[in-house]
Motif scaffolding. Structure first.
Motif, PDB file in Angstrom:
ATOM      1  N   VAL A 132      -2.817   8.399  -8.999  1.00 29.99           N
ATOM      2  CA  VAL A 132      -2.877   9.840  -9.284  1.00 29.99           C
ATOM      3  C   VAL A 132      -4.156  10.136 -10.064  1.00 29.99           C
ATOM      4  O   VAL A 132      -4.402   9.519 -11.124  1.00 29.99           O
ATOM      5  N   PRO A 133      -5.009  11.053  -9.595  1.00 32.40           N
ATOM      6  CA  PRO A 133      -6.243  11.368 -10.331  1.00 32.40           C
ATOM      7  C   PRO A 133      -5.955  12.152 -11.611  1.00 32.40           C
ATOM      8  O   PRO A 133      -4.910  12.769 -11.769  1.00 32.40           O
ATOM      9  N   GLN A 134      -6.948  12.087 -12.511  1.00 26.15           N
ATOM     10  CA  GLN A 134      -6.816  12.798 -13.782  1.00 26.15           C
ATOM     11  C   GLN A 134      -6.748  14.313 -13.549  1.00 26.15           C
ATOM     12  O   GLN A 134      -7.487  14.868 -12.752  1.00 26.15           O
ATOM     13  N   GLY A 135      -5.867  14.977 -14.284  1.00 25.90           N
ATOM     14  CA  GLY A 135      -5.726  16.419 -14.157  1.00 25.90           C
ATOM     15  C   GLY A 135      -4.694  16.828 -13.141  1.00 25.90           C
ATOM     16  O   GLY A 135      -4.537  18.031 -12.903  1.00 25.90           O
ATOM     17  N   GLN A 136      -3.989  15.868 -12.526  1.00 26.69           N
ATOM     18  CA  GLN A 136      -2.953  16.197 -11.554  1.00 26.69           C
ATOM     19  C   GLN A 136      -1.641  15.489 -11.906  1.00 26.69           C
ATOM     20  O   GLN A 136      -1.631  14.467 -12.598  1.00 26.69           O
ATOM     21  N   VAL A 137      -0.567  16.072 -11.426  1.00 26.20           N
ATOM     22  CA  VAL A 137       0.768  15.474 -11.541  1.00 26.20           C
ATOM     23  C   VAL A 137       1.429  15.597 -10.167  1.00 26.20           C
ATOM     24  O   VAL A 137       1.412  16.683  -9.571  1.00 26.20           O
ATOM     25  N   TRP A 138       1.990  14.477  -9.691  1.00 28.17           N
ATOM     26  CA  TRP A 138       2.648  14.477  -8.390  1.00 28.17           C
ATOM     27  C   TRP A 138       4.160  14.385  -8.575  1.00 28.17           C
ATOM     28  O   TRP A 138       4.659  13.766  -9.518  1.00 28.17           O
ATOM     29  N   THR A 144      12.975  13.364  -7.651  1.00 24.71           N
ATOM     30  CA  THR A 144      13.449  12.282  -8.514  1.00 24.71           C
ATOM     31  C   THR A 144      12.646  12.162  -9.804  1.00 24.71           C
ATOM     32  O   THR A 144      13.206  12.098 -10.891  1.00 24.71           O
ATOM     33  N   ARG A 145      11.334  12.175  -9.717  1.00 23.72           N
ATOM     34  CA  ARG A 145      10.519  11.991 -10.912  1.00 23.72           C
ATOM     35  C   ARG A 145       9.103  12.464 -10.664  1.00 23.72           C
ATOM     36  O   ARG A 145       8.762  12.888  -9.565  1.00 23.72           O
ATOM     37  N   LEU A 146       8.274  12.383 -11.749  1.00 23.43           N
ATOM     38  CA  LEU A 146       6.869  12.798 -11.689  1.00 23.43           C
ATOM     39  C   LEU A 146       5.970  11.585 -11.813  1.00 23.43           C
ATOM     40  O   LEU A 146       6.296  10.620 -12.523  1.00 23.43           O
ATOM     41  N   LEU A 147       4.844  11.646 -11.151  1.00 25.14           N
ATOM     42  CA  LEU A 147       3.821  10.609 -11.273  1.00 25.14           C
ATOM     43  C   LEU A 147       2.656  11.171 -12.084  1.00 25.14           C
ATOM     44  O   LEU A 147       2.046  12.173 -11.701  1.00 25.14           O
ATOM     45  N   ASN A 148       2.382  10.526 -13.210  1.00 22.28           N
ATOM     46  CA  ASN A 148       1.292  10.958 -14.079  1.00 22.28           C
ATOM     47  C   ASN A 148      -0.018  10.312 -13.636  1.00 22.28           C
ATOM     48  O   ASN A 148      -0.029   9.364 -12.827  1.00 22.28           O
ATOM     49  N   PRO A 149      -1.157  10.795 -14.155  1.00 19.01           N
ATOM     50  CA  PRO A 149      -2.451  10.225 -13.742  1.00 19.01           C
ATOM     51  C   PRO A 149      -2.510   8.715 -13.995  1.00 19.01           C
ATOM     52  O   PRO A 149      -2.076   8.211 -15.036  1.00 19.01           O
ATOM     53  N   GLY A 150      -3.039   7.967 -13.019  1.00 16.32           N
ATOM     54  CA  GLY A 150      -3.157   6.525 -13.111  1.00 16.32           C
ATOM     55  C   GLY A 150      -2.469   5.847 -11.928  1.00 16.32           C
ATOM     56  O   GLY A 150      -2.190   6.470 -10.892  1.00 16.32           O
ATOM     57  N   LEU A 151      -2.199   4.554 -12.104  1.00 15.47           N
ATOM     58  CA  LEU A 151      -1.568   3.748 -11.050  1.00 15.47           C
ATOM     59  C   LEU A 151      -0.051   3.848 -11.173  1.00 15.47           C
ATOM     60  O   LEU A 151       0.526   3.608 -12.236  1.00 15.47           O
ATOM     61  N   ASN A 152       0.608   4.194 -10.068  1.00 15.07           N
ATOM     62  CA  ASN A 152       2.060   4.344 -10.046  1.00 15.07           C
ATOM     63  C   ASN A 152       2.618   3.631  -8.810  1.00 15.07           C
ATOM     64  O   ASN A 152       1.913   3.431  -7.810  1.00 15.07           O
ATOM     65  N   PHE A 153       3.926   3.293  -8.894  1.00 14.00           N
ATOM     66  CA  PHE A 153       4.608   2.619  -7.779  1.00 14.00           C
ATOM     67  C   PHE A 153       5.862   3.388  -7.391  1.00 14.00           C
ATOM     68  O   PHE A 153       6.585   3.891  -8.262  1.00 14.00           O
ATOM     69  N   VAL A 154       6.072   3.485  -6.120  1.00 11.88           N
ATOM     70  CA  VAL A 154       7.263   4.137  -5.587  1.00 11.88           C
ATOM     71  C   VAL A 154       7.928   3.171  -4.596  1.00 11.88           C
ATOM     72  O   VAL A 154       7.344   2.165  -4.194  1.00 11.88           O
ATOM     73  N   VAL A 155       9.143   3.522  -4.217  1.00 10.96           N
ATOM     74  CA  VAL A 155       9.865   2.699  -3.238  1.00 10.96           C
ATOM     75  C   VAL A 155       9.338   3.038  -1.847  1.00 10.96           C
ATOM     76  O   VAL A 155       9.444   4.185  -1.401  1.00 10.96           O
ATOM     77  N   PRO A 156       8.741   2.074  -1.183  1.00  6.91           N
ATOM     78  CA  PRO A 156       8.160   2.374   0.134  1.00  6.91           C
ATOM     79  C   PRO A 156       9.227   2.791   1.140  1.00  6.91           C
ATOM     80  O   PRO A 156      10.365   2.334   1.096  1.00  6.91           O
ATOM     81  N   PHE A 157       8.823   3.699   1.995  1.00  7.90           N
ATOM     82  CA  PHE A 157       9.639   4.169   3.109  1.00  7.90           C
ATOM     83  C   PHE A 157      10.905   4.906   2.665  1.00  7.90           C
ATOM     84  O   PHE A 157      11.685   5.353   3.492  1.00  7.90           O
ATOM     85  N   VAL A 158      11.094   5.018   1.354  1.00  6.31           N
ATOM     86  CA  VAL A 158      12.248   5.751   0.815  1.00  6.31           C
ATOM     87  C   VAL A 158      11.769   6.970   0.010  1.00  6.31           C
ATOM     88  O   VAL A 158      12.273   8.070   0.184  1.00  6.31           O
ATOM     89  N   PHE A 169       0.825  -1.216   0.000  1.00  5.93           N
ATOM     90  CA  PHE A 169       0.000   0.000   0.000  1.00  5.93           C
ATOM     91  C   PHE A 169       0.859   1.266   0.000  1.00  5.93           C
ATOM     92  O   PHE A 169       0.516   2.267  -0.618  1.00  5.93           O
ATOM     93  N   ALA A 170       1.965   1.241   0.698  1.00  4.14           N
ATOM     94  CA  ALA A 170       2.839   2.408   0.748  1.00  4.14           C
ATOM     95  C   ALA A 170       3.525   2.645  -0.595  1.00  4.14           C
ATOM     96  O   ALA A 170       3.843   3.792  -0.949  1.00  4.14           O
ATOM     97  N   GLY A 171       3.775   1.626  -1.354  1.00  2.00           N
ATOM     98  CA  GLY A 171       4.452   1.794  -2.643  1.00  2.00           C
ATOM     99  C   GLY A 171       3.506   1.984  -3.799  1.00  2.00           C
ATOM    100  O   GLY A 171       3.967   2.214  -4.927  1.00  2.00           O
ATOM    101  N   THR A 172       2.205   1.922  -3.597  1.00  2.00           N
ATOM    102  CA  THR A 172       1.222   2.085  -4.674  1.00  2.00           C
ATOM    103  C   THR A 172       0.574   3.466  -4.558  1.00  2.00           C
ATOM    104  O   THR A 172       0.052   3.822  -3.495  1.00  2.00           O
TER     105      THR A 172
END
Length: 324
Positions: free
Chosen positions: A27-33, A42-56, A21-24
């Motif tokens: 991102v909703p449509q119309g936003q960029v994280w 480090t990078r951008l998360l586009n709308p949709g399902l994305n994965f990150v390194v948990p706790f890092v 859950f922490a790594g998933t």
């Protein structure tokens, strides 16, 4: 042992679920994280399902990349001719580069609002009041160019700037209304004077044309009268020549006939003249009747009879044989 082993597996399972859950990230449509690792982008998360390194990795900024509307607070602006006006408006902008918008400027809406207010004071402050009130579109275009260029390093695109209100104070509005009323009254006076002048010119032209036509009519009538008089004179001359020729050939009887004919015509004119009910006859009725009888006998070729006392001389026509 079995209980401890099961507890460990349970803890591991829980840890795995939490890690997943922490790594998933969704991102909703119309936003960029933005993703930060140990505080660094480090990078951008586009709308949709994305994965990150948990706790890092962690989410740094959540940016809306849709076109947004930002109100420009109302402020007082002094024009070049020292008139104070209240101005407000709106800005339409959109984030094109989320990394720059997140890390090149702090509090993007406040920065845009402050920048717009400053440039509004600069643009309107270089205009007179009348120009500011009548050049709203030019002000919007100038602000758009300035703000779009200033926000380009922030990764922001300003698409439209609209001023909603440019309002002078109430006393200045009253003075402007009085000025406008005076200007309209002046225009009405000028238009009325122009209309009266045009009407006077038209009346003068009509009177001139009427006088010209009347003069032409009198001239034409005079010409016709002169022609009639000329013809009458020619007829009189012709008649005189004829009588003279007849008198030369026929002698005294022709002359006496001519005189009797003129006398009868003159008497007829006197009798028909509208001079009231009283008719004065300058001769005896019997003498007139005798003169008429002698004239008729001369026309028939009979010798004239002696005239009655007080009548006109006995005249007769020229004998037919004496006429050439």
């Amino acid at each position: 042992m079995e209980i401890g082993f099961g507890l460990v597996w349970g803890l591991v399972l829980v840890l795995v679920v939490i890690t997943v859950f922490a790594g998933t990230k969704t991102v909703p449509q119309g936003q960029v994280w933005t993703v930060e690792r140990f505080g660094a982008f480090t990078r951008l998360l586009n709308p949709g399902l994305n994965f990150v390194v948990p706790f890092v990795d962690r989410i740094g900024h959540r940016l809306n990349v849709q076109e947004q509307v930002l109100d420009i607070p109302e402020q007082s602006v002094i024009t070049r001719d020292n008139a104070t006006v209240a101005v407000d408006g709106v800005i339409y902008y959109r984030v094109l580069e989320a990394e720059k918008a997140a890390y090149q400027v702090a509090n993007l809406p406040l920065a845009l609002s402050t920048l717009a207010m400053t440039n509004i004071r600069a643009v309107i402050g270089g205009m007179d009041l009348d120009q500011a009130l009548s050049s709203r579109e030019r002000i919007n275009t100038s602000l758009l160019v300035i703000l779009d260029g200033a926000t380009s390093p922030w990764g922001v695109k300003v698409s439209r700037v609209e001023l909603r209100k440019i309002e002078p104070p109430s006393n200045l509005i009253q003075a402007m209304n009085l000025q406008m009323t005076a200007e309209r009254e002046r225009r009405a006076t000028v238009m009325k004077a122009d209309g009266e002048r045009e009407a006077a010119i038209m009346r003068a032209e009509g009177a001139k044309r009427s006088l010209i036509l009347a003069a032409e009519g009198r001239q034409e009538a005079a010409q016709r009268d002169a022609t009639a008089r000329e013809r009458l004179a020619e007829a009189e001359a012709f008649a005189t020549r004829a009588v003279a020729e007849a008198a030369a050939q026929g002698g005294e009887p022709a002359l006496r006939y001519f005189i009797a004919d003129r006398y009868v015509q003159a008497f007829g004119a006197i009798a028909t003249a509208p001079n009231g009910r009283l008719l004065i006859v300058p001769m005896e009725a019997a003498g007139l009747a005798a003169g008429i009888t002698q004239a008729l006998e001369l026309l028939r070729g009979a010798p004239p009879r002696p005239a009655a006392p007080g009548s006109v001389p006995q005249v007769g026509p020229v004998p037919p044989a004496a006429t050439p």
